[in-house]
Design a protein around this motif. Structure first.
Motif, PDB file in Angstrom:
ATOM      1  N   GLN A  83     -42.061  -3.114  17.080  1.00 45.96           N
ATOM      2  CA  GLN A  83     -41.167  -3.907  16.975  1.00 45.96           C
ATOM      3  C   GLN A  83     -39.986  -3.743  17.561  1.00 45.96           C
ATOM      4  O   GLN A  83     -39.699  -2.619  18.164  1.00 45.96           O
ATOM      5  CB  GLN A  83     -41.220  -3.964  15.306  1.00 45.96           C
ATOM      6  CG  GLN A  83     -40.612  -5.217  14.675  1.00 45.96           C
ATOM      7  CD  GLN A  83     -40.548  -5.359  13.238  1.00 45.96           C
ATOM      8  OE1 GLN A  83     -41.205  -4.270  12.625  1.00 45.96           O
ATOM      9  NE2 GLN A  83     -39.719  -6.140  12.969  1.00 45.96           N
ATOM     10  N   LEU A  84     -39.178  -4.780  17.836  1.00 50.88           N
ATOM     11  CA  LEU A  84     -37.765  -4.805  18.326  1.00 50.88           C
ATOM     12  C   LEU A  84     -36.875  -5.683  17.553  1.00 50.88           C
ATOM     13  O   LEU A  84     -37.380  -6.827  17.005  1.00 50.88           O
ATOM     14  CB  LEU A  84     -37.945  -5.000  19.829  1.00 50.88           C
ATOM     15  CG  LEU A  84     -38.775  -6.320  20.325  1.00 50.88           C
ATOM     16  CD1 LEU A  84     -37.725  -7.571  20.220  1.00 50.88           C
ATOM     17  CD2 LEU A  84     -39.286  -6.219  21.768  1.00 50.88           C
ATOM     18  N   ASN A  85     -35.631  -5.362  17.923  1.00 48.87           N
ATOM     19  CA  ASN A  85     -34.443  -6.321  17.356  1.00 48.87           C
ATOM     20  C   ASN A  85     -33.170  -6.379  18.229  1.00 48.87           C
ATOM     21  O   ASN A  85     -32.905  -5.088  18.817  1.00 48.87           O
ATOM     22  CB  ASN A  85     -34.496  -5.529  15.996  1.00 48.87           C
ATOM     23  CG  ASN A  85     -33.477  -6.484  15.173  1.00 48.87           C
ATOM     24  OD1 ASN A  85     -32.465  -7.025  15.333  1.00 48.87           O
ATOM     25  ND2 ASN A  85     -33.969  -6.883  13.714  1.00 48.87           N
ATOM     26  N   ASP A  86     -32.901  -7.630  18.475  1.00 49.62           N
ATOM     27  CA  ASP A  86     -31.685  -7.518  19.203  1.00 49.62           C
ATOM     28  C   ASP A  86     -30.356  -7.665  18.551  1.00 49.62           C
ATOM     29  O   ASP A  86     -29.273  -7.497  19.018  1.00 49.62           O
ATOM     30  CB  ASP A  86     -31.609  -9.007  20.030  1.00 49.62           C
ATOM     31  CG  ASP A  86     -32.701  -9.211  20.921  1.00 49.62           C
ATOM     32  OD1 ASP A  86     -33.164  -8.141  21.499  1.00 49.62           O
ATOM     33  OD2 ASP A  86     -33.532  -9.901  20.954  1.00 49.62           O
ATOM     34  N   ALA A 122     -31.643  -6.976  24.430  1.00 50.63           N
ATOM     35  CA  ALA A 122     -31.407  -5.632  24.040  1.00 50.63           C
ATOM     36  C   ALA A 122     -32.778  -4.894  23.585  1.00 50.63           C
ATOM     37  O   ALA A 122     -33.196  -4.179  24.380  1.00 50.63           O
ATOM     38  CB  ALA A 122     -30.492  -5.829  22.597  1.00 50.63           C
ATOM     39  N   GLY A 123     -33.513  -5.487  22.527  1.00 47.21           N
ATOM     40  CA  GLY A 123     -34.838  -4.990  22.033  1.00 47.21           C
ATOM     41  C   GLY A 123     -35.843  -4.887  23.176  1.00 47.21           C
ATOM     42  O   GLY A 123     -36.593  -3.909  23.291  1.00 47.21           O
ATOM     43  N   LYS A 124     -35.925  -6.046  23.903  1.00 43.11           N
ATOM     44  CA  LYS A 124     -37.082  -6.076  24.992  1.00 43.11           C
ATOM     45  C   LYS A 124     -36.686  -4.993  25.836  1.00 43.11           C
ATOM     46  O   LYS A 124     -37.782  -4.362  26.471  1.00 43.11           O
ATOM     47  CB  LYS A 124     -36.988  -7.572  25.564  1.00 43.11           C
ATOM     48  CG  LYS A 124     -38.063  -7.797  26.085  1.00 43.11           C
ATOM     49  CD  LYS A 124     -38.340  -9.183  26.423  1.00 43.11           C
ATOM     50  CE  LYS A 124     -39.814  -9.676  26.999  1.00 43.11           C
ATOM     51  NZ  LYS A 124     -39.591 -11.231  27.115  1.00 43.11           N
ATOM     52  N   GLY A 184     -39.153  -1.985  26.805  1.00 46.28           N
ATOM     53  CA  GLY A 184     -39.755  -1.756  28.257  1.00 46.28           C
ATOM     54  C   GLY A 184     -39.483  -0.265  28.602  1.00 46.28           C
ATOM     55  O   GLY A 184     -40.325   0.216  29.325  1.00 46.28           O
ATOM     56  N   GLN A 185     -38.390   0.296  28.128  1.00 48.45           N
ATOM     57  CA  GLN A 185     -38.299   2.031  28.654  1.00 48.45           C
ATOM     58  C   GLN A 185     -39.162   2.637  27.901  1.00 48.45           C
ATOM     59  O   GLN A 185     -40.012   3.757  28.439  1.00 48.45           O
ATOM     60  CB  GLN A 185     -36.748   2.232  28.396  1.00 48.45           C
ATOM     61  CG  GLN A 185     -35.731   1.885  29.391  1.00 48.45           C
ATOM     62  CD  GLN A 185     -35.923   2.144  30.872  1.00 48.45           C
ATOM     63  OE1 GLN A 185     -36.214   3.403  31.025  1.00 48.45           O
ATOM     64  NE2 GLN A 185     -36.422   1.155  31.555  1.00 48.45           N
ATOM     65  N   ILE A 228     -29.007  -6.738  29.684  1.00 40.74           N
ATOM     66  CA  ILE A 228     -30.342  -6.239  29.789  1.00 40.74           C
ATOM     67  C   ILE A 228     -30.221  -4.813  30.588  1.00 40.74           C
ATOM     68  O   ILE A 228     -30.866  -3.791  30.141  1.00 40.74           O
ATOM     69  CB  ILE A 228     -31.202  -7.331  30.408  1.00 40.74           C
ATOM     70  CG1 ILE A 228     -31.473  -8.495  29.676  1.00 40.74           C
ATOM     71  CG2 ILE A 228     -32.559  -6.493  31.087  1.00 40.74           C
ATOM     72  CD1 ILE A 228     -32.059  -9.729  30.385  1.00 40.74           C
ATOM     73  N   ALA A 229     -29.463  -4.915  31.426  1.00 36.76           N
ATOM     74  CA  ALA A 229     -29.294  -3.598  32.419  1.00 36.76           C
ATOM     75  C   ALA A 229     -28.790  -2.394  31.510  1.00 36.76           C
ATOM     76  O   ALA A 229     -29.138  -1.345  31.471  1.00 36.76           O
ATOM     77  CB  ALA A 229     -28.525  -3.743  33.656  1.00 36.76           C
TER      78      ALA A 229
END
Length: 195
Positions: free
Chosen positions: A66-69, A77-79, A83-84, A112-113
């Motif tokens: 799960q992720l959350n921005d 943010a979450g993505k 990804g990492q 994102i970066a």
């Protein structure tokens, strides 16, 4: 897959970009409930920050995530945090990135970066370790067979979780799943032993 990778220890990182400060944390977790409880703890601790974004991956098969921005533009943010986790090939890990806004907008590519880099720093700090899936077995055997049982335990990578020595002995053993066929076969040859 009889093994998976997770973090070796808790990790932290700090990344600064255009006066915004990103604090990152990599934490070992075993369940979604545990991950969410830890997120709440960090949200309380860093209540003065603008955003507490996070992502987690759970399970040896890496299929629960799960992720959350947390208020950042969708996918910024979450993505990149998830990804990492994926690029490190990890599971049973929660990564939280706390952002203190510095007054200058970073834009979508900048966000994102920044989140990606903050997550990478925490995961790098945490390190990586291989964990083997295990099997737990309860055995009972007569006391006269205890020497034979102990020989097998010492010669294999077996962890004794519980033991009770009496006329009838009981043990709860844990060992690598990919070794289970061999270990169970060896144990089955001991007279009077049941699993």
């Amino acid at each position: 897959m009889d093994s998976y990778f997770t973090i070796a220890k808790e990790g932290t990182g700090i990344f600064k970009e255009k006066m915004s400060k990103f604090l990152s944390f990599a934490v070992l977790v075993d369940s979604a409930e545990e991950a969410k409880a830890i997120v709440k703890k960090y949200q309380n601790e860093y209540h003065d920050s603008r955003h507490v974004c996070w992502a987690y991956m759970i399970g040896a098969d890496r299929n629960e995530w799960q992720l959350n921005d947390n208020g950042e533009p969708s996918g910024t943010a979450g993505k990149p945090i998830l990804g990492q986790i994926n690029s490190f090939g990890l599971t049973n890990v929660l990564v939280i990135v706390v952002r203190y806004f510095g007054g200058i907008k970073l834009g979508t590519p900048g966000l994102i970066a920044a989140y990606r880099e903050a997550a990478r720093l925490a995961l790098e700090d945490a390190g990586k370790k291989e964990v083997h899936k295990t099997q737990t077995v309860k055995i009972t055997f007569p006391y006269v067979s205890s020497n034979e049982v102990m020989k097998i335990i010492k010669s294999e990578e077996i962890e004794v979780l519980e033991k009770l020595f009496d006329n009838a002995c009981e043990m709860t053993l844990s060992f690598r799943e990919d070794h289970s066929e061999r270990i169970l076969s060896r144990l089955s040859k001991i007279s009077g032993l049941t699993t």
